[in-house]
Motif scaffolding. Sequence first.
Motif, PDB file in Angstrom:
ATOM      1  N   SER A 163     -19.701 -10.996 -20.074  1.00  0.00           N
ATOM      2  CA  SER A 163     -19.382  -9.899 -20.908  1.00  0.00           C
ATOM      3  C   SER A 163     -20.732  -9.378 -21.162  1.00  0.00           C
ATOM      4  O   SER A 163     -21.025  -7.710 -21.442  1.00  0.00           O
ATOM      5  N   PRO A 164     -21.829  -9.924 -21.360  1.00  0.00           N
ATOM      6  CA  PRO A 164     -23.252  -9.152 -21.870  1.00  0.00           C
ATOM      7  C   PRO A 164     -23.822  -8.137 -21.317  1.00  0.00           C
ATOM      8  O   PRO A 164     -23.927  -7.293 -21.577  1.00  0.00           O
ATOM      9  N   PHE A 165     -23.361  -8.479 -20.004  1.00  0.00           N
ATOM     10  CA  PHE A 165     -24.186  -7.905 -18.985  1.00  0.00           C
ATOM     11  C   PHE A 165     -23.213  -6.072 -18.447  1.00  0.00           C
ATOM     12  O   PHE A 165     -23.471  -5.402 -17.603  1.00  0.00           O
ATOM     13  N   PHE A 166     -21.778  -6.397 -19.357  1.00  0.00           N
ATOM     14  CA  PHE A 166     -21.428  -5.164 -19.276  1.00  0.00           C
ATOM     15  C   PHE A 166     -21.929  -3.969 -20.238  1.00  0.00           C
ATOM     16  O   PHE A 166     -22.509  -3.111 -19.707  1.00  0.00           O
ATOM     17  N   VAL A 167     -22.662  -4.327 -20.856  1.00  0.00           N
ATOM     18  CA  VAL A 167     -23.840  -2.782 -21.650  1.00  0.00           C
ATOM     19  C   VAL A 167     -24.607  -2.508 -20.830  1.00  0.00           C
ATOM     20  O   VAL A 167     -24.437  -1.063 -20.694  1.00  0.00           O
ATOM     21  N   GLU A 168     -25.448  -3.449 -19.310  1.00  0.00           N
ATOM     22  CA  GLU A 168     -26.231  -2.756 -19.325  1.00  0.00           C
ATOM     23  C   GLU A 168     -25.828  -1.961 -17.497  1.00  0.00           C
ATOM     24  O   GLU A 168     -25.847  -1.139 -17.311  1.00  0.00           O
ATOM     25  N   ASN A 169     -24.162  -2.915 -17.234  1.00  0.00           N
ATOM     26  CA  ASN A 169     -23.990  -2.387 -15.759  1.00  0.00           C
ATOM     27  C   ASN A 169     -23.207  -1.388 -16.442  1.00  0.00           C
ATOM     28  O   ASN A 169     -22.941  -0.245 -14.927  1.00  0.00           O
ATOM     29  N   TYR A 170     -22.062  -0.990 -17.298  1.00  0.00           N
ATOM     30  CA  TYR A 170     -21.188  -0.181 -17.440  1.00  0.00           C
ATOM     31  C   TYR A 170     -21.780   1.135 -18.172  1.00  0.00           C
ATOM     32  O   TYR A 170     -21.519   2.274 -18.011  1.00  0.00           O
ATOM     33  N   ALA A 171     -22.300   0.627 -19.500  1.00  0.00           N
ATOM     34  CA  ALA A 171     -22.153   1.180 -20.321  1.00  0.00           C
ATOM     35  C   ALA A 171     -23.461   1.801 -20.180  1.00  0.00           C
ATOM     36  O   ALA A 171     -23.671   3.236 -20.124  1.00  0.00           O
ATOM     37  N   ARG A 172     -24.900   1.732 -20.033  1.00  0.00           N
ATOM     38  CA  ARG A 172     -25.958   2.213 -19.319  1.00  0.00           C
ATOM     39  C   ARG A 172     -26.158   2.482 -18.208  1.00  0.00           C
ATOM     40  O   ARG A 172     -26.983   3.747 -17.977  1.00  0.00           O
TER      41      ARG A 172
END
Length: 311
Positions: free
Chosen positions: A74-83
């Motif tokens: 889940s933490p890597f949703f930020v860089e992979n999908y949000a960023r």
Amino acid sequence: MSEEEGSGAVEEEYDETGTRNAWAILTWIVVAVTIILNLVLICILVLKRNLHSIANKLIFSVAISDLIYGCMVSPFFVENYARLNWEQSLTYCRFYTFYFTFHDVFAPLCLIALSIYVSLKFTGVTAELKWKKQIYIALSVGVVAISLLLAIPATVQAGVFQDNPPEVEGVKGQYKQECRTLDVYTMLISYSICSSLLFCFTFSFLFSLCILGSPLLRDVYDPDEHTQRWRLLLTLSLVNIVYIISGFLLNFKEISRFLYKCCALTSPLEEINNISYDVGSFVMLAGEPLFRPLIILCFYWTFLTTNDNVY
């Protein structure tokens, strides 16, 4: 309107920074609460030594998988999908894809197993069942084996892909570097099958809740057993509903693309580039391991902390 004003309007139209920052903050909040709630649930079951029942063992297994998911995926949703900027290595990208797929198969299979067990227990079938321990061990090994097997195709085809930003009226679009897999069918098929089964169980549980609410049954069961029955049925119904809803948005676009592709038509969602839809669907998926322990702690707390457990 002058040329400079027109150019400024285009730049403002394609400025997604604020929206993506908002989704990133929301994702981090979801991740933090997910880790805390699953840790609380695990600690309660371990410290209270209340893992002797089959239902609690399955709840514990799902909580462990949700905790790992909340820490490693889940933490890597930020860089992979949000960023839209995957910064990790290819090796971790493949691990990320592996556990992403493994969890999305393992968790619903455990929920299906729990629903089957509760249904059989409710009807009294398990009381006459022989070789219970061997059957439970075989089913546990089967759930893990199926989850591992279905995670392999997505892992093998995973990679870090860079998309060249399109240029619209001289303004470059969003640069995109994403960890993804070319295998989209495993998740679609597993979600379709698991959500269909859980949908059927949920309606049967809700129907059973209506029956349990009848005044005619108040004196049939022991009051504590009656309370545990309806609380467990309500908890499972809500948990199953959360799984069905959280995965719907993410799979809807892919299912639509697949159906239109097989019929030689262009998908109406093919050109959609809506941030709230694309990023929000993954945030909802990240929120699934959050709502699951939240529901269990809210509606089934009493039977997690006591050894007087029918199930």
